[in-house]
Design an enzyme around this catalytic site. Sequence first.
Site, PDB file in Angstrom:
ATOM      1  N   SER A   1       0.783  -1.247   0.000  1.00 40.58           N
ATOM      2  CA  SER A   1       0.000   0.000   0.000  1.00 40.58           C
ATOM      3  C   SER A   1       0.813   1.296   0.000  1.00 40.58           C
ATOM      4  O   SER A   1       0.507   2.194  -0.789  1.00 40.58           O
ATOM      5  CB  SER A   1      -0.957   0.014   1.192  1.00 40.58           C
ATOM      6  OG  SER A   1      -1.972  -0.917   0.957  1.00 40.58           O
TER       7      SER A   1
ATOM      8  N   ALA B   1       6.328  -0.861   3.659  1.00 42.39           N
ATOM      9  CA  ALA B   1       5.269  -1.220   4.615  1.00 42.39           C
ATOM     10  C   ALA B   1       5.844  -1.616   5.968  1.00 42.39           C
ATOM     11  O   ALA B   1       5.155  -1.567   6.976  1.00 42.39           O
ATOM     12  CB  ALA B   1       4.446  -2.377   4.064  1.00 42.39           C
ATOM     13  N   CYS B   2       7.110  -2.037   5.978  1.00 43.38           N
ATOM     14  CA  CYS B   2       7.634  -2.689   7.183  1.00 43.38           C
ATOM     15  C   CYS B   2       8.899  -2.039   7.699  1.00 43.38           C
ATOM     16  O   CYS B   2       9.843  -1.812   6.925  1.00 43.38           O
ATOM     17  CB  CYS B   2       8.001  -4.128   6.862  1.00 43.38           C
ATOM     18  SG  CYS B   2       6.773  -4.994   5.935  1.00 43.38           S
TER      19      CYS B   2
ATOM     20  N   GLY C   1       4.284   0.255   8.962  1.00 42.89           N
ATOM     21  CA  GLY C   1       4.059  -0.379  10.260  1.00 42.89           C
ATOM     22  C   GLY C   1       5.399  -0.644  10.926  1.00 42.89           C
ATOM     23  O   GLY C   1       6.402  -0.852  10.241  1.00 42.89           O
TER      24      GLY C   1
ATOM     25  N   ASN D   1       7.961  -7.168  11.520  1.00 42.26           N
ATOM     26  CA  ASN D   1       6.982  -6.091  11.305  1.00 42.26           C
ATOM     27  C   ASN D   1       5.640  -6.493  11.955  1.00 42.26           C
ATOM     28  O   ASN D   1       5.522  -7.602  12.491  1.00 42.26           O
ATOM     29  CB  ASN D   1       6.835  -5.874   9.796  1.00 42.26           C
ATOM     30  CG  ASN D   1       6.172  -7.051   9.146  1.00 42.26           C
ATOM     31  OD1 ASN D   1       6.331  -8.184   9.596  1.00 42.26           O
ATOM     32  ND2 ASN D   1       5.408  -6.810   8.116  1.00 42.26           N
ATOM     33  N   PRO D   2       4.604  -5.631  11.895  1.00 37.95           N
ATOM     34  CA  PRO D   2       3.361  -5.908  12.644  1.00 37.95           C
ATOM     35  C   PRO D   2       2.654  -7.230  12.369  1.00 37.95           C
ATOM     36  O   PRO D   2       2.080  -7.820  13.273  1.00 37.95           O
ATOM     37  CB  PRO D   2       2.455  -4.729  12.262  1.00 37.95           C
ATOM     38  CG  PRO D   2       3.395  -3.632  11.987  1.00 37.95           C
ATOM     39  CD  PRO D   2       4.587  -4.270  11.342  1.00 37.95           C
ATOM     40  N   CYS D   3       2.654  -7.685  11.135  1.00 38.18           N
ATOM     41  CA  CYS D   3       1.910  -8.945  10.900  1.00 38.18           C
ATOM     42  C   CYS D   3       2.815 -10.168  10.926  1.00 38.18           C
ATOM     43  O   CYS D   3       2.369 -11.298  10.653  1.00 38.18           O
ATOM     44  CB  CYS D   3       1.149  -8.844   9.595  1.00 38.18           C
ATOM     45  SG  CYS D   3       0.016  -7.446   9.606  1.00 38.18           S
TER      46      CYS D   3
ATOM     47  N   GLU E   1       5.427 -11.190   9.079  1.00 43.54           N
ATOM     48  CA  GLU E   1       6.003 -11.855   7.915  1.00 43.54           C
ATOM     49  C   GLU E   1       7.402 -11.351   7.554  1.00 43.54           C
ATOM     50  O   GLU E   1       8.069 -11.950   6.714  1.00 43.54           O
ATOM     51  CB  GLU E   1       5.071 -11.697   6.696  1.00 43.54           C
ATOM     52  CG  GLU E   1       4.987 -10.309   6.070  1.00 43.54           C
ATOM     53  CD  GLU E   1       3.996  -9.387   6.764  1.00 43.54           C
ATOM     54  OE1 GLU E   1       3.622  -9.692   7.906  1.00 43.54           O
ATOM     55  OE2 GLU E   1       3.615  -8.355   6.184  1.00 43.54           O
TER      56      GLU E   1
ATOM     57  N   THR F   1      -5.286  -5.156   2.075  1.00 41.75           N
ATOM     58  CA  THR F   1      -5.921  -4.244   1.131  1.00 41.75           C
ATOM     59  C   THR F   1      -5.643  -4.638  -0.318  1.00 41.75           C
ATOM     60  O   THR F   1      -6.515  -4.504  -1.173  1.00 41.75           O
ATOM     61  CB  THR F   1      -5.430  -2.798   1.343  1.00 41.75           C
ATOM     62  OG1 THR F   1      -5.215  -2.592   2.726  1.00 41.75           O
ATOM     63  CG2 THR F   1      -6.438  -1.794   0.834  1.00 41.75           C
TER      64      THR F   1
HETATM   65  P1  ADP Z   1      -1.425  -4.058   2.069  1.00 40.92           P
HETATM   66  O1  ADP Z   1      -2.348  -5.089   1.514  1.00 40.92           O
HETATM   67  O2  ADP Z   1      -2.149  -2.811   2.487  1.00 40.92           O
HETATM   68  O3  ADP Z   1      -0.269  -3.724   1.190  1.00 40.92           O
HETATM   69  P2  ADP Z   1      -0.731  -6.038   4.114  1.00 40.92           P
HETATM   70  O4  ADP Z   1      -2.053  -6.370   4.712  1.00 40.92           O
HETATM   71  O5  ADP Z   1      -0.118  -7.019   3.171  1.00 40.92           O
HETATM   72  O6  ADP Z   1      -0.789  -4.594   3.431  1.00 40.92           O
HETATM   73  O7  ADP Z   1       0.284  -5.796   5.296  1.00 40.92           O
HETATM   74  C1  ADP Z   1       1.674  -5.784   5.052  1.00 40.92           C
HETATM   75  C2  ADP Z   1       2.373  -5.001   6.104  1.00 40.92           C
HETATM   76  O8  ADP Z   1       2.036  -3.621   5.970  1.00 40.92           O
HETATM   77  C3  ADP Z   1       2.002  -5.326   7.537  1.00 40.92           C
HETATM   78  O9  ADP Z   1       2.645  -6.438   8.056  1.00 40.92           O
HETATM   79  C4  ADP Z   1       2.441  -4.051   8.214  1.00 40.92           C
HETATM   80  O10 ADP Z   1       3.839  -4.021   8.363  1.00 40.92           O
HETATM   81  C5  ADP Z   1       2.018  -3.005   7.222  1.00 40.92           C
HETATM   82  N1  ADP Z   1       0.663  -2.503   7.488  1.00 40.92           N
HETATM   83  C6  ADP Z   1      -0.506  -3.027   7.111  1.00 40.92           C
HETATM   84  N2  ADP Z   1      -1.555  -2.293   7.548  1.00 40.92           N
HETATM   85  C7  ADP Z   1      -1.036  -1.263   8.224  1.00 40.92           C
HETATM   86  C8  ADP Z   1      -1.570  -0.143   8.909  1.00 40.92           C
HETATM   87  N3  ADP Z   1      -2.863   0.055   9.013  1.00 40.92           N
HETATM   88  N4  ADP Z   1      -0.710   0.714   9.465  1.00 40.92           N
HETATM   89  C9  ADP Z   1       0.593   0.526   9.373  1.00 40.92           C
HETATM   90  N5  ADP Z   1       1.157  -0.498   8.741  1.00 40.92           N
HETATM   91  C10 ADP Z   1       0.375  -1.387   8.173  1.00 40.92           C
END
Ligand code: ADP
Length: 569
Positions: free
Chosen positions: A72, A87-88, A116, A269-271, A273, A420
């Site tokens: 994203s 993202a991470c 995140g 990172n938050p999720c 992976e 997303t």
């Molecule tokens: P996306 O589909 O939006 O690209 P993912 O659901 O694959 O994102 O999540 C990938 C990583 O992006 C997560 O592990 C986290 O590090 C980060 N991330 C996802 N959502 C958020 C959020 N709301 N705020 C901050 N970081 C996020």
Amino acid sequence: MKLSENAIKVLEKRYLSKDENGNLLEDVEGMFRRVAKEIASADEKYTHKAGLVEIEEQFYEMMTSLEFLPNSPTLMNAGRPLGQLSACFVLPVEDTMEGIFETIKNAALIHKSGGGTGFSFSRLRPKGSAVNSTGGVASGPISFMKVFNAATEAVKQGGTRRGANMGILRVDHPDILEFISCKKDNSEITNFNISVGITEDFMKAVEYNLEYELIDPKTKKPVGKLNAKQVFDIIVEMAWKNGEPGIIFLDRLNRDNVTPELGEIESTNPCGEQPLLPYEACNLGSVNLYSMLDAEKNSLDFDKLGLTVKKAVHFLDNVIEVNKYPLKEIDEMTRGTRKIGLGVMGWADILCALGIPYDSQRAIELAGTVMEFIQKNAQKASEELARQKGVFPYYEQSIYAKKGIRIRNATTTTIAPTGTLSLIAGVSSGIEPVFAISYIRNVMDNNELIEVNPVFKKAALEGNFYSDELMKKIAESGTLKHIEEIPEEVRKVFVTAHDVRPEWHVKMQAAFQKYTDNAVSKTVNLSHEATTDDVREVFTFAYRAQCKGVTIYRDGSRDMQVLNIGKVQ
Ligand code: ADP
């Protein structure tokens, strides 16, 4: 472009450029054009004008066909002033007041840009230790996590999306019991996912019902002992109650640390992976496996997949180049190791299309074949890039130098949740099973709309059993399990996350993990009736199956979570 109404809504709300009055400055194609142009511009030093245009077209085509999407922040920020594309992130938390609050500030800057953050709190001295400068006593890691949480809450309003954090504490930290239960109350520390950092020694102590030592991170001396099995049981109990904490296997993250000379991996990172070194960032991207279906041959088109992986690695490597990093330290580390994380989405959808049940040995075998192919091709693409553009700057400190493999990216593969992205692409997320075959969505004016999984809809139309009433009936439970008017072969194939037994969730995670450089985001779903023994079994099985961590979620066990898959955030 074929986008669902929901996808367009999400993109308009958060992704497309707007002026100060909130008017859209671009449409969806415009967004992809902006991203393709910006990411291709990294090749300016390597190619002439026509070459650059060609690369931009390749990237644009790959995204608008929904065959590949970057994470994203890349879609939101590429070619715009903020320019933060990852993202991470993982940030270090030092055991000083200055260090702690510096990290809170840095995390706020990252959240503002849509990234995140993950932290290990293991270096903080335990609650009750002496504070030399004041003569007082330290309040311990959990009290500081609450400050991080409050800062995230405040930044939430102004950022592109709500911030998300991962908090990790080593199982041998003296405050571990407080940590394990710190989210017992659902309304506490809501902006964090938490995981216990487990060691192999600890798992052995669990197996033999032994005590293990708690170590003060400051003095490095043992300060107490706990019975490993009892601690494990408390983790299991909490996870059963609340879905948290998860567990991560620290030794495994470090066994796959390709630059051990640069430091130890202490967080993800938050999720979960993406394990990273302190101050490292990583940009992710996912191939839409459903779009790799060769419908005529009813098989996966490996030639197309190979080509897409090659282009995706080129894309993600370019992201590192044009990315604007929020901190000097992050800039240095991230350009130094050039980690990228290519993964997949739409896995459950392609299994359904191929007629392979998610919970079958055939699916597990195909998972291995597909991911091994992706990993090999991603590494090959990165080696080709190295020949053209050079290896990553910290190459000499990596295991690749010892093996003589010249590669441009220290890691290439990661399986993200694609919360997303999968919604934008209209496919099942990451490697998760389909969540519901059909469900009721409330739209404006209290109208209800029935959303049907597109792969199922096609199968139902082809099999002549599609009807609106039937879709409504399915929507009541989401699953086909008990719906007898549907042929049994179809019911076997179109299984949902809750139909799939926990061991198959773990087997699937392990199958993908085997061929993934980084880690795999996966939730093991359990029914509401599942017991703590079931949770213990999942944790133990995931450990034996060589997973790098595991997260479970028991249906209905909590009503708040950091990331709500599929919801407009
Ligand atoms: P996306 O589909 O939006 O690209 P993912 O659901 O694959 O994102 O999540 C990938 C990583 O992006 C997560 O592990 C986290 O590090 C980060 N991330 C996802 N959502 C958020 C959020 N709301 N705020 C901050 N970081 C996020």
